[in-house]
Design a protein around this motif. Structure first.
Motif, PDB file in Angstrom:
ATOM      1  N   ILE A   1      51.323 103.894  24.462  1.00 28.76           N
ATOM      2  CA  ILE A   1      50.527 105.035  24.003  1.00 28.76           C
ATOM      3  C   ILE A   1      49.744 105.533  25.209  1.00 28.76           C
ATOM      4  O   ILE A   1      48.895 104.823  25.758  1.00 28.76           O
ATOM      5  N   LEU A   2      50.065 106.729  25.642  1.00 27.63           N
ATOM      6  CA  LEU A   2      49.408 107.314  26.800  1.00 27.63           C
ATOM      7  C   LEU A   2      48.429 108.393  26.353  1.00 27.63           C
ATOM      8  O   LEU A   2      48.703 109.137  25.410  1.00 27.63           O
TER       9      LEU A   2
ATOM     10  N   PRO B   1      50.775 111.957  23.544  1.00 28.86           N
ATOM     11  CA  PRO B   1      50.554 111.911  22.095  1.00 28.86           C
ATOM     12  C   PRO B   1      49.086 112.063  21.693  1.00 28.86           C
ATOM     13  O   PRO B   1      48.795 112.404  20.548  1.00 28.86           O
ATOM     14  N   ILE B   2      48.178 111.760  22.603  1.00 26.52           N
ATOM     15  CA  ILE B   2      46.746 111.906  22.332  1.00 26.52           C
ATOM     16  C   ILE B   2      46.218 113.066  23.153  1.00 26.52           C
ATOM     17  O   ILE B   2      46.469 113.157  24.351  1.00 26.52           O
ATOM     18  N   LYS B   3      45.503 113.972  22.500  1.00 25.31           N
ATOM     19  CA  LYS B   3      45.020 115.172  23.166  1.00 25.31           C
ATOM     20  C   LYS B   3      43.517 115.345  22.947  1.00 25.31           C
ATOM     21  O   LYS B   3      42.954 114.859  21.964  1.00 25.31           O
ATOM     22  N   VAL B   4      42.901 116.055  23.877  1.00 29.42           N
ATOM     23  CA  VAL B   4      41.452 116.247  23.859  1.00 29.42           C
ATOM     24  C   VAL B   4      41.063 117.719  23.779  1.00 29.42           C
ATOM     25  O   VAL B   4      40.103 118.083  23.104  1.00 29.42           O
ATOM     26  N   MET B   5      41.826 118.571  24.449  1.00 33.29           N
ATOM     27  CA  MET B   5      41.353 119.933  24.677  1.00 33.29           C
ATOM     28  C   MET B   5      41.218 120.772  23.417  1.00 33.29           C
ATOM     29  O   MET B   5      40.346 121.638  23.343  1.00 33.29           O
TER      30      MET B   5
ATOM     31  N   HIS C   1      36.953 111.239  18.913  1.00 32.59           N
ATOM     32  CA  HIS C   1      38.166 111.977  18.565  1.00 32.59           C
ATOM     33  C   HIS C   1      39.396 111.292  19.157  1.00 32.59           C
ATOM     34  O   HIS C   1      40.447 111.189  18.501  1.00 32.59           O
ATOM     35  N   VAL C   2      39.290 110.803  20.384  1.00 34.08           N
ATOM     36  CA  VAL C   2      40.395 110.096  21.030  1.00 34.08           C
ATOM     37  C   VAL C   2      40.696 108.788  20.303  1.00 34.08           C
ATOM     38  O   VAL C   2      41.853 108.451  20.040  1.00 34.08           O
TER      39      VAL C   2
ATOM     40  N   PHE D   1      44.157 107.449  18.534  1.00 34.55           N
ATOM     41  CA  PHE D   1      44.760 106.193  18.965  1.00 34.55           C
ATOM     42  C   PHE D   1      45.016 105.280  17.764  1.00 34.55           C
ATOM     43  O   PHE D   1      46.106 104.715  17.602  1.00 34.55           O
ATOM     44  N   LEU D   2      44.020 105.148  16.892  1.00 33.05           N
ATOM     45  CA  LEU D   2      44.170 104.296  15.721  1.00 33.05           C
ATOM     46  C   LEU D   2      45.237 104.833  14.770  1.00 33.05           C
ATOM     47  O   LEU D   2      46.000 104.058  14.171  1.00 33.05           O
TER      48      LEU D   2
END
Length: 224
Positions: A23-24, A104-108, A134-135, A139-140
């Protein structure tokens, strides 16, 4: 990133294990609200540390190089270039969004939805608790787990330095709050005092102009 983390970037870790699923997530970095914030690296690549730990304000650097007094510097920091701020913000959004596009994980998307009404970053590489929350939720979710705590802690984890968001930037992007002074752990640092501390620091640096020349404006994605 390998030059910074040596044997620990994600590429190296992949080679050291037989795991097939990873998971990146992106480096949580966004400089859009801080066009003046920068690092100054010395010849040995160590940070020049000052009253804001590793951070410096290019407006203060420029005033010092011009020989302005602290009072004159404070006045110059009120000058506005709204168009440049808007362009800087848009370029940073594009860059940070591009860097996370394939992950797969985004912030913007969270930042864009919330930056008008609340602080999403204390500095370009120190997100607020809400952003980190939020991240963690994403992830979970990828692990098939749920968050057992409803909301992030009130006390901020990464507010050892909270960078000023200039009035010109607030106007450029339509912020609903004003936060144009630097602070440390929630305590505002008087502007004149901050400038004087930086000026004394720069006085102590041998060939400060050469140091500045070796530190051009950083790219929009992340500091080197």
């Amino acid at each position: 990133m390998a030059s910074v983390f040596q044997s620990l970037p994600s590429e190296s870790l992949r080679m050291q294990t037989n795991k097939t699923e990873w998971i990146l997530f992106p480096s949580i970095y966004f400089g859009g609200l801080f066009p003046h914030l920068t690092y100054l690296r010395q010849q040995n690549r160590a940070m020049l540390r000052g009253p804001l730990t590793d951070y410096h304000d290019r407006r203060i650097i420029n005033a010092y190089m011009l020989g302005l007094s602290a009072a004159e510097c404070a006045i110059s920091m009120e000058e506005r270039d709204v168009i440049s701020c808007r362009q800087h913000f848009s370029a940073c959004v594009r860059e940070s969004s591009f860097r996370e596009a394939s992950l797969p994980i985004k912030v913007m998307h969270y930042v864009i939805d919330n930056f008008h009404s609340s602080r999403t970053f204390h500095t370009f590489n120190h997100p607020s608790n809400d952003v980190m929350w939020h991240v963690v939720r994403q992830f979970l979710a990828l692990l098939g787990l749920s968050m057992s705590v409803e909301r992030p802690p009130v006390n901020q984890y990464l507010n050892d330095v909270t960078a000023a968001i200039s009035l010109e930037m607030a106007e450029a992007v339509g912020l609903k709050f004003v936060d144009d002074e630097y602070s440390s752990h929630g305590v505002t640092i008087p502007r004149i005092s901050l400038i004087e501390q930086f000026f004394r620091l720069y006085d102590s640096v041998a060939d400060f102009p050469a140091l500045c020349s070796a530190n051009p404006a950083p790219n929009l994605g992340a500091p080197d």
